[in-house]
Structures are given as C-alpha cells and as structure tokens.
Design a protein around this motif. Structure first.
Motif, PDB file in Angstrom:
ATOM      1  N   THR A   1      43.936 -17.132  62.614  1.00  0.00           N
ATOM      2  CA  THR A   1      45.304 -16.828  62.812  1.00  0.00           C
ATOM      3  C   THR A   1      45.156 -15.031  62.619  1.00  0.00           C
ATOM      4  N   TYR A   2      44.642 -14.545  63.786  1.00  0.00           N
ATOM      5  CA  TYR A   2      44.255 -13.188  63.752  1.00  0.00           C
ATOM      6  C   TYR A   2      45.714 -12.089  63.707  1.00  0.00           C
ATOM      7  N   SER A   3      46.179 -12.599  64.567  1.00  0.00           N
ATOM      8  CA  SER A   3      47.720 -11.624  64.727  1.00  0.00           C
ATOM      9  C   SER A   3      48.551 -12.103  63.702  1.00  0.00           C
ATOM     10  N   ASN A   4      49.374 -11.031  63.467  1.00  0.00           N
ATOM     11  CA  ASN A   4      50.543 -11.123  62.310  1.00  0.00           C
ATOM     12  C   ASN A   4      51.380 -12.202  62.994  1.00  0.00           C
ATOM     13  N   GLN A   5      51.782 -12.217  64.299  1.00  0.00           N
ATOM     14  CA  GLN A   5      52.553 -13.228  64.934  1.00  0.00           C
ATOM     15  C   GLN A   5      52.143 -14.636  64.740  1.00  0.00           C
ATOM     16  N   ALA A   6      50.552 -14.840  64.881  1.00  0.00           N
ATOM     17  CA  ALA A   6      49.952 -16.027  64.702  1.00  0.00           C
ATOM     18  C   ALA A   6      50.260 -16.521  63.238  1.00  0.00           C
ATOM     19  N   LYS A   7      49.944 -15.663  62.142  1.00  0.00           N
ATOM     20  CA  LYS A   7      50.054 -15.925  61.043  1.00  0.00           C
ATOM     21  C   LYS A   7      51.422 -16.368  60.611  1.00  0.00           C
ATOM     22  N   THR A   8      52.474 -15.938  60.941  1.00  0.00           N
ATOM     23  CA  THR A   8      53.583 -16.351  60.580  1.00  0.00           C
ATOM     24  C   THR A   8      54.081 -17.385  61.407  1.00  0.00           C
ATOM     25  N   GLU A   9      53.809 -17.757  62.785  1.00  0.00           N
ATOM     26  CA  GLU A   9      54.091 -18.900  63.407  1.00  0.00           C
ATOM     27  C   GLU A   9      53.347 -20.134  62.853  1.00  0.00           C
ATOM     28  N   CYS A  10      52.106 -20.116  62.541  1.00  0.00           N
ATOM     29  CA  CYS A  10      51.309 -21.082  62.175  1.00  0.00           C
ATOM     30  C   CYS A  10      51.191 -21.544  60.596  1.00  0.00           C
ATOM     31  N   LEU A  11      51.282 -20.549  59.844  1.00  0.00           N
ATOM     32  CA  LEU A  11      50.906 -20.356  58.654  1.00  0.00           C
ATOM     33  C   LEU A  11      52.101 -20.164  57.510  1.00  0.00           C
ATOM     34  N   ASP A  12      53.250 -19.768  58.224  1.00  0.00           N
ATOM     35  CA  ASP A  12      54.512 -19.279  57.385  1.00  0.00           C
ATOM     36  C   ASP A  12      54.085 -18.151  56.583  1.00  0.00           C
ATOM     37  N   VAL A  13      53.242 -17.411  56.966  1.00  0.00           N
ATOM     38  CA  VAL A  13      53.061 -16.044  56.296  1.00  0.00           C
ATOM     39  C   VAL A  13      54.204 -15.264  56.293  1.00  0.00           C
ATOM     40  N   PRO A  14      54.663 -14.748  55.455  1.00  0.00           N
ATOM     41  CA  PRO A  14      56.004 -13.934  55.512  1.00  0.00           C
ATOM     42  C   PRO A  14      55.794 -12.505  56.115  1.00  0.00           C
ATOM     43  N   VAL A  15      56.842 -11.879  56.833  1.00  0.00           N
ATOM     44  CA  VAL A  15      56.466 -10.690  57.559  1.00  0.00           C
ATOM     45  C   VAL A  15      56.649  -9.673  56.604  1.00  0.00           C
TER      46      VAL A  15
END
Length: 71
Positions: A57-71
């Motif tokens: 998950t390279y992009s910040n959007q992918a990290k948020t969508e796939c891994l629930d990484v907070p913005v």
C-alpha cells in the motif's frame, strides 16, 4: 562445512524455520519497500506453508482504505 547462502537467504531461512516450528504464519504490509520483503520471503521454496499474504500500500489513500492507517 560453511553455509553458502547469502546473508539475506540466511535470514529468510531463519524466519521460515521459526514460523514452521511454532506453527505460525506471517502477513506483511509494506509501503516504501514496495514489496521487497514479501518477494524475499516468497523466493524460498515452500513459503506458501507459512506466508499468508502481503499488502503493498504505497499511496496514503491505499494505506487508509486497505489498512485503516489514520490520515
């Protein structure tokens, strides 16, 4: 007799053996590494016995969508 494996291969083999002995599997989420860790692990024959899955998950959007990484 000296082991002819490269240091990376030694590490992967050690990880694999540790997982197998414990009956564990591994799942990874990578970003900046672009999947290199997953590739190193799955280069070892038989890795499907202990490698569950990997996410790149390279992009910040992918990290948020796939891994629930907070913005």
């Amino acid at each position: 007799m000296k082991n002819n494996l490269e240091p990376q291969e030694d590490l992967v083999s050690a990880v694999a053996n540790s997982l197998i002995v414990r009956g564990w599997t591994i799942a990874l989420a990578e970003s900046c590494t672009g999947g290199l860790v997953c590739a190193s692990l799955t280069d070892l024959a038989g890795s499907s016995d202990w490698f569950e899955r990997g996410y790149i998950t390279y992009s910040n959007q992918a990290k948020t969508e796939c891994l629930d990484v907070p913005v």
